[in-house]
Design a protein around this motif. Structure first.
Motif, mmCIF file in Angstrom:
data_model
loop_
_atom_site.group_PDB
_atom_site.id
_atom_site.type_symbol
_atom_site.label_atom_id
_atom_site.label_comp_id
_atom_site.label_asym_id
_atom_site.label_seq_id
_atom_site.Cartn_x
_atom_site.Cartn_y
_atom_site.Cartn_z
ATOM 1 N N VAL A 4 0.860 -1.181 0.000
ATOM 2 C CA VAL A 4 0.000 0.000 0.000
ATOM 3 C C VAL A 4 0.896 1.230 0.000
ATOM 4 N N LYS A 5 0.771 2.056 -1.035
ATOM 5 C CA LYS A 5 1.597 3.265 -1.136
ATOM 6 C C LYS A 5 0.925 4.415 -0.383
ATOM 7 N N VAL A 6 1.672 5.029 0.534
ATOM 8 C CA VAL A 6 1.105 6.049 1.416
ATOM 9 C C VAL A 6 1.854 7.368 1.265
ATOM 10 N N VAL A 127 -4.671 2.129 7.780
ATOM 11 C CA VAL A 127 -4.201 2.443 6.431
ATOM 12 C C VAL A 127 -4.490 1.280 5.484
ATOM 13 N N LYS A 128 -4.262 0.059 5.943
ATOM 14 C CA LYS A 128 -4.511 -1.102 5.078
ATOM 15 C C LYS A 128 -6.000 -1.301 4.816
ATOM 16 N N ILE A 129 -6.830 -0.992 5.803
ATOM 17 C CA ILE A 129 -8.283 -1.048 5.582
ATOM 18 C C ILE A 129 -8.705 0.016 4.571
ATOM 19 N N ALA A 130 -8.177 1.234 4.739
ATOM 20 C CA ALA A 130 -8.534 2.335 3.836
ATOM 21 C C ALA A 130 -8.190 2.002 2.394
ATOM 22 N N ALA A 131 -7.073 1.308 2.198
ATOM 23 C CA ALA A 131 -6.640 0.976 0.845
ATOM 24 C C ALA A 131 -7.641 0.081 0.113
ATOM 25 N N LYS A 132 -8.483 -0.610 0.862
ATOM 26 C CA LYS A 132 -9.454 -1.523 0.252
ATOM 27 C C LYS A 132 -10.771 -0.836 -0.116
#
Length: 375
Positions: A4-6, A127-132
């Motif tokens: 995931v690119k942040v 952050v990983k949840i948001a990426a989905k």
């Protein structure tokens, strides 16, 4: 799984470095850049093409919410807000969630010696949840925001009239042991029990806006920091026809009122003579949460029984799914938000999987379904 690119947007160089260290410690996250203000961020969004932004709320030149409005209108993408633990910070954070921010974390403290690992785990998880979250979901949320700005709730609140009304891995057994449930609960008034987590502040708002002021009482457990639960209740009170408050220990549960669990206490429903009251419990977290939806549902099961209605909305994890199933098993009407309209289809998805939901439906139909079950 690709990384995931942040992109981290914060005016403090120290906070940018702390967040970078936390996120880069996860093998599935890559910090592709940082920006000191929204103008810098605007250019880096174009060149770095991040999957997720972490966005500070209070920044010079342009505040985070103004930037978020432009971002959601022109280039919708998942955003996790970084908020201060103040009443002002809470109000601005809820506005950001209105606009389409997926979730929020509180500002990291300079001295994180004893909480670094827990804070790091929280922000990496969010952050990983948001990426989905899909672009379509973000667009729908922003469109709801614009629509709400230009329209009135189905039931316009009468604020004057409202003011004058009478006023860790432990499971739920650690707070409320299981016991046989009576077959009949008599003709007491109904109680609606609602649980939510990630994305829930906006989902709850969408439901409350559609309920009239004479709706049976509602008890709500939303996973939220303690400093944010009272501002959240106050915010809901301004948009709902019902009276919305943060629950207090011993407070009578009345029709037309909504009681939101404090962010650091379990909310239980207790019977006292012919009336129901709120009971706050300072026991340990259940399903890693305090307040816990399962705890509230179990108390409603044992106290309100077949006079209850159970609702589970968007949220990560499985808290509330088993409690909703217990309610349905004794004949209580239960509803879960569907996957398409959920920010995270964790809690309602798990409830659906185990057969806890009598109905699974879009968010904008939930209030209508509740009212169809009201006696």
């Amino acid at each position: 799984m690709s990384k995931v690119k942040v992109l981290i947007v914060d005016d403090s160089s120290l906070v940018r470095q702390m967040l970078s260290d936390m996120l880069d410690s996860d093998p599935f996250i890559e910090v592709v850049g940082t920006a000191s203000d929204p103008y810098d961020a605007r250019e880096k969004v174009k060149t770095l093409r991040p999957d997720v932004l972490t966005l500070d709320i209070e920044m010079p030149r342009m505040d985070g919410v103004t930037f978020l409005k432009n971002l959601m209108r022109l280039h919708p993408m998942p955003v996790v807000m970084v908020s201060t633990l103040t009443e002002k910070g809470a109000d601005i954070t809820f506005e950001a969630l209105d606009l389409g921010a997926v979730d929020f974390v509180t500002k990291p403290k300079i001295d994180l010696e004893h909480t670094f690992e827990a804070y790091s785990l929280e922000i990496r998880r969010k952050v990983k949840i948001a990426a989905k979250v899909s672009k379509e979901q973000l667009v729908r949320q922003y469109e709801r925001y614009v629509q709400n700005l230009n329209s009135k709730p189905a039931f316009k609140p009468n604020l004057a009239a409202k003011a004058d009304r009478v006023p860790d891995k432990l499971n739920v057994d650690a707070i409320i042991p299981s016991k046989p449930v009576p077959k009949s609960f008599g003709k007491t008034h109904q109680v609606i029990a609602l649980g939510a987590s990630t994305g829930g502040t906006e989902a709850i708002k969408e439901v409350l806006m559609r309920l009239p002021e004479n709706t049976p009482p509602i008890v709500i457990t939303q996973h939220i920091p303690a400093a944010f639960s009272l501002p959240f209740a106050n915010r809901m009170d301004t948009i709902a026809a019902m009276r919305v408050v943060q629950a207090e220990d011993g407070q009578e549960i009345l029709p037309g009122w909504v009681y939101i669990a404090p962010g650091d206490r379990h909310l239980l429903v207790e019977k006292q003579g012919a009336k129901y009251i709120c009971r706050l419990n300072d026991g340990p977290p259940v399903n890693r949460h305090k307040p816990s939806v399962d705890v509230m549902f179990r108390s409603v099961l044992q106290t309100v029984g077949t006079n209850a209605i159970g609702v589970i909305l968007t949220g990560m994890g499985a808290d509330g799914a088993q409690g909703l199933k217990e309610l349905r098993e004794i004949g209580v009407h239960t509803v879960a938000q569907d996957e398409k309209t959920s920010v995270v289809w964790g809690m309602p998805g798990e409830a659906t999987k185990i057969g806890a939901a009598e109905e699974v439906m879009p968010l904008d139909k939930v209030a209508e379904k509740i009212l169809s079950w009201v006696k």
